[in-house]
Design an enzyme around this catalytic site. Sequence first.
Site, PDB file in Angstrom:
ATOM      1  N   ASP A 167      -6.912  -3.939  -6.249  1.00 14.24           N
ATOM      2  CA  ASP A 167      -6.455  -2.640  -5.486  1.00 14.24           C
ATOM      3  C   ASP A 167      -4.990  -2.443  -5.742  1.00 14.24           C
ATOM      4  O   ASP A 167      -4.554  -1.236  -5.658  1.00 14.24           O
ATOM      5  CB  ASP A 167      -6.578  -2.887  -4.108  1.00 14.24           C
ATOM      6  CG  ASP A 167      -7.715  -3.634  -3.608  1.00 14.24           C
ATOM      7  OD1 ASP A 167      -8.097  -4.352  -4.119  1.00 14.24           O
ATOM      8  OD2 ASP A 167      -8.272  -3.277  -2.367  1.00 14.24           O
ATOM      9  N   ASP A 186       0.752  -1.174  -0.086  1.00 12.19           N
ATOM     10  CA  ASP A 186       0.032   0.019  -0.004  1.00 12.19           C
ATOM     11  C   ASP A 186       0.867   1.078   0.003  1.00 12.19           C
ATOM     12  O   ASP A 186       0.293   2.185   0.287  1.00 12.19           O
ATOM     13  CB  ASP A 186      -1.028  -0.033   1.422  1.00 12.19           C
ATOM     14  CG  ASP A 186      -2.045  -0.992   0.981  1.00 12.19           C
ATOM     15  OD1 ASP A 186      -2.721  -1.006   0.004  1.00 12.19           O
ATOM     16  OD2 ASP A 186      -2.584  -1.896   1.831  1.00 12.19           O
TER      17      ASP A 186
HETATM   18  N1  GLY Z   1      -7.430  -1.525  -0.426  1.00 13.93           N
HETATM   19  C1  GLY Z   1      -8.501  -1.877   0.252  1.00 13.93           C
HETATM   20  C2  GLY Z   1      -9.512  -1.396   0.230  1.00 13.93           C
HETATM   21  O1  GLY Z   1     -10.197  -0.873  -1.082  1.00 13.93           O
HETATM   22  O2  GLY Z   1     -10.444  -1.388   0.870  1.00 13.93           O
END
Ligand code: GLY
Length: 396
Positions: free
Chosen positions: A180, A120
Amino acid sequence: MKNSLYLFIILGFTFLLAVCKPAGKDKEEARENTGLSKSSLEARYQKLLAYPVDSLGFPRSMALDPEKIHKVPSKDWTSGFFAGNLWQIYMLTGDERYKEKAKVWTAFIENQKFNAGTHDMGFKINCSFGEGYEITENQQYKEIIISSAKTLCTRFNQKVGALRSWDFNADIWEFPVIIDNMMNLELLFEASILSDDSSFYKIAVQHANTTLKNHFRNDNSTWHVVVYDTITGNVKDKVTHQGFDANSSWARGQAWAIYGFTMCYRYTKDPNYLKQAEATTKFYLENKNLPEDGIPYWDFNDPNIPNAPKDASAAAIVSSALFELYSFTKNENFLKFATKVLEKLDSNSYLLGENVNGPFILDHSTGNWPKQDEIDQPIVYADYYFLEALLRKKAL
Ligand code: GLY
């Protein structure tokens, strides 16, 4: 005496206007005519500005009954959004106070630049330092962006051709990649430009190509999690973590796919990325379970629809992405839909009530339905993509 006569005339006139208002005139229209939308947004912006600075507690979401702000440390995937929101409000308003606050919150995230335990990095660093660099060209920000990109690249596996998303569940997921993760590629593309080092670019492209090959179903919706075998590089499983079930279409996942491939096209001009972004948008826009107002339920396949919670964050991500996709394709449907959704979000139905004392703008996002966590709440990343969509619309 003269003053009370004027007051009497004004009050009488106001009364007449009120009683003559057409009975069917809806609240929204009246609100737009009074410019209330704008002042509500301004009021919400000020709540972000007034929120007490705390290097250890980044506002992520909030419960409304009773009001309670959910704060997270800088290692949380959402930590960069709050600073990003302040940078973007500065760009929208020109008010220097937002820029100064943005600098303060951004600095607290620097300690993440060597955190290799997460994919992330892009969310954390690009939304804070990345936004800040665009505005200030601060050389220290540039160095932090490049260091963070180097750290992110340590998660790349050559055999799989992708960056590893999560480390948890390692006993059942050998090498998980989530849709994601496409969003974190923006950090690599930017680092490549800033450092003149093409290795960041090459890793981003390999990750995007692997995702393009394995993450999409025949109808162009996306799976959430694809699990790989690190010895062969083959796909072992396709599952979900935040969706309704393995074969459902989690709304935010579709949003990350649309945004991610549109963004990848921006940097690479690879027509396959553009094609995928358009195809997944078609799936999304034509889905029978997309509500009339364009704000999706949290998962397109929740059997409880129409009684399922909505996800304003997915709507904001898609709106922002479609302003960009429109700029590449000139498809008027994309522009129309992005604008409609943005207007809906900027209305009484989705803006957080003025009396709510939390540093957020939008209500009605769903964070993690399977865990029953952050359901129908204000969540910081919804605000980030909403503000970005406002900026993109303004720039058109
Ligand atoms: N990346 C985690 C979400 O979209 O909740």
